[in-house]
Write a protein that holds these residues in place. Structure first.
Motif, short mmCIF file in Angstrom:
data_model
loop_
_atom_site.label_atom_id
_atom_site.label_comp_id
_atom_site.label_asym_id
_atom_site.label_seq_id
_atom_site.Cartn_x
_atom_site.Cartn_y
_atom_site.Cartn_z
N ASP A 1 -59.23 -44.80 -30.81
CA ASP A 1 -59.57 -43.40 -30.61
C ASP A 1 -59.47 -42.60 -31.91
O ASP A 1 -60.09 -41.56 -32.03
N SER A 2 -58.73 -43.10 -32.88
CA SER A 2 -58.54 -42.34 -34.10
C SER A 2 -59.47 -42.76 -35.24
O SER A 2 -59.35 -42.24 -36.34
N VAL A 3 -60.40 -43.69 -34.99
CA VAL A 3 -61.32 -44.12 -36.03
C VAL A 3 -62.75 -43.80 -35.61
O VAL A 3 -63.02 -43.49 -34.46
N ARG A 4 -63.66 -43.91 -36.57
CA ARG A 4 -65.07 -43.68 -36.25
C ARG A 4 -65.62 -44.86 -35.44
O ARG A 4 -65.08 -45.97 -35.48
N ALA A 5 -66.70 -44.63 -34.74
CA ALA A 5 -67.27 -45.63 -33.84
C ALA A 5 -67.71 -46.89 -34.58
O ALA A 5 -67.63 -48.00 -34.03
N TRP B 1 -39.43 -59.84 -28.93
CA TRP B 1 -40.79 -60.20 -29.35
C TRP B 1 -41.76 -59.06 -29.09
O TRP B 1 -42.60 -58.74 -29.93
N ALA B 2 -41.66 -58.43 -27.92
CA ALA B 2 -42.57 -57.33 -27.59
C ALA B 2 -42.44 -56.18 -28.59
O ALA B 2 -43.45 -55.61 -29.02
N PHE B 3 -41.24 -55.84 -28.97
CA PHE B 3 -41.06 -54.77 -29.94
C PHE B 3 -41.46 -55.19 -31.34
O PHE B 3 -41.96 -54.37 -32.12
N ALA B 4 -41.31 -56.44 -31.68
CA ALA B 4 -41.71 -56.91 -33.00
C ALA B 4 -43.22 -56.82 -33.18
O ALA B 4 -43.69 -56.37 -34.24
N ILE B 5 -43.99 -57.22 -32.18
CA ILE B 5 -45.44 -57.12 -32.35
C ILE B 5 -45.93 -55.68 -32.16
O ILE B 5 -46.96 -55.31 -32.70
N ALA B 6 -45.17 -54.86 -31.43
CA ALA B 6 -45.55 -53.44 -31.31
C ALA B 6 -45.39 -52.74 -32.65
O ALA B 6 -46.22 -51.89 -33.01
N VAL B 7 -44.37 -53.09 -33.39
CA VAL B 7 -44.17 -52.50 -34.71
C VAL B 7 -45.32 -52.88 -35.64
O VAL B 7 -45.80 -52.05 -36.42
N ALA B 8 -45.79 -54.11 -35.55
CA ALA B 8 -46.94 -54.52 -36.37
C ALA B 8 -48.18 -53.72 -35.97
O ALA B 8 -48.98 -53.34 -36.83
N GLY B 9 -48.36 -53.46 -34.69
CA GLY B 9 -49.51 -52.67 -34.24
C GLY B 9 -49.44 -51.23 -34.69
O GLY B 9 -50.44 -50.64 -35.08
N ILE B 10 -48.26 -50.65 -34.65
CA ILE B 10 -48.09 -49.26 -35.11
C ILE B 10 -48.39 -49.16 -36.60
O ILE B 10 -49.07 -48.24 -37.05
N THR B 11 -47.89 -50.11 -37.36
CA THR B 11 -48.10 -50.08 -38.80
C THR B 11 -49.57 -50.22 -39.16
O THR B 11 -50.09 -49.49 -40.00
N SER B 12 -50.26 -51.15 -38.51
CA SER B 12 -51.67 -51.33 -38.85
C SER B 12 -52.52 -50.16 -38.37
O SER B 12 -53.49 -49.80 -39.02
N SER B 13 -52.15 -49.56 -37.26
CA SER B 13 -52.95 -48.42 -36.79
C SER B 13 -52.70 -47.16 -37.61
O SER B 13 -53.55 -46.29 -37.68
N SER B 14 -51.55 -47.08 -38.26
CA SER B 14 -51.28 -45.89 -39.07
C SER B 14 -52.10 -45.89 -40.36
O SER B 14 -52.30 -44.83 -40.95
N ILE B 15 -52.58 -47.05 -40.79
CA ILE B 15 -53.39 -47.09 -42.00
C ILE B 15 -54.86 -47.39 -41.70
O ILE B 15 -55.61 -47.74 -42.60
N ALA B 16 -55.25 -47.23 -40.44
CA ALA B 16 -56.64 -47.49 -40.07
C ALA B 16 -57.58 -46.55 -40.82
O ALA B 16 -57.33 -45.34 -40.89
N GLU B 17 -58.63 -47.09 -41.38
CA GLU B 17 -59.64 -46.37 -42.17
C GLU B 17 -59.09 -45.74 -43.43
O GLU B 17 -59.71 -44.90 -44.03
N ARG B 18 -57.92 -46.14 -43.85
CA ARG B 18 -57.33 -45.58 -45.07
C ARG B 18 -57.22 -46.62 -46.18
O ARG B 18 -56.96 -46.27 -47.31
#
Length: 93
Positions: free
Chosen positions: A11-15, A75-92
């Motif tokens: 939702d936070s990136v261009r189509a 494990w669930a929190f470990a992969i969630a942290v990876a998802g948060i980190t990658s989404s915070s730099i999306a398109e940057r």
């Protein structure tokens, strides 16, 4: 959680970048799961010393009736942290 972060990220990136971001989220989940299985649980166990001496790739589990709830919870929190980190730099990057 991973799917929720993926939808937030899309939702936070261009189509035009949606497919790239979804692929990044899937790869984050897969590689995060693989490395957590191999190394993360051994490093994250508080009863393992400073860096870890056992439980690499879930080896040396104390018994065959070991409760894996703690492993899946971490494990669930470990992969969630990876998802948060990658989404915070999306398109940057």
């Amino acid at each position: 959680m991973q799917l929720g972060f993926a939808m937030l990220c899309v939702d936070s990136v261009r189509a035009k970048n949606t497919m790239n971001i979804m692929l990044t989220n899937v790869l984050d989940a897969v590689t995060g799961s693989m490395f957590y299985y191999l190394f993360g649980f051994a490093y994250g166990s508080p009863f393992n010393g400073f860096i870890g001496r056992h439980y690499f790739a879930l080896g040396s589990i104390p018994s065959s009736s070991y409760d894996y709830n703690n492993f899946f919870y971490q494990w669930a929190f470990a992969i969630a942290v990876a998802g948060i980190t990658s989404s915070s730099i999306a398109e940057r990057t």
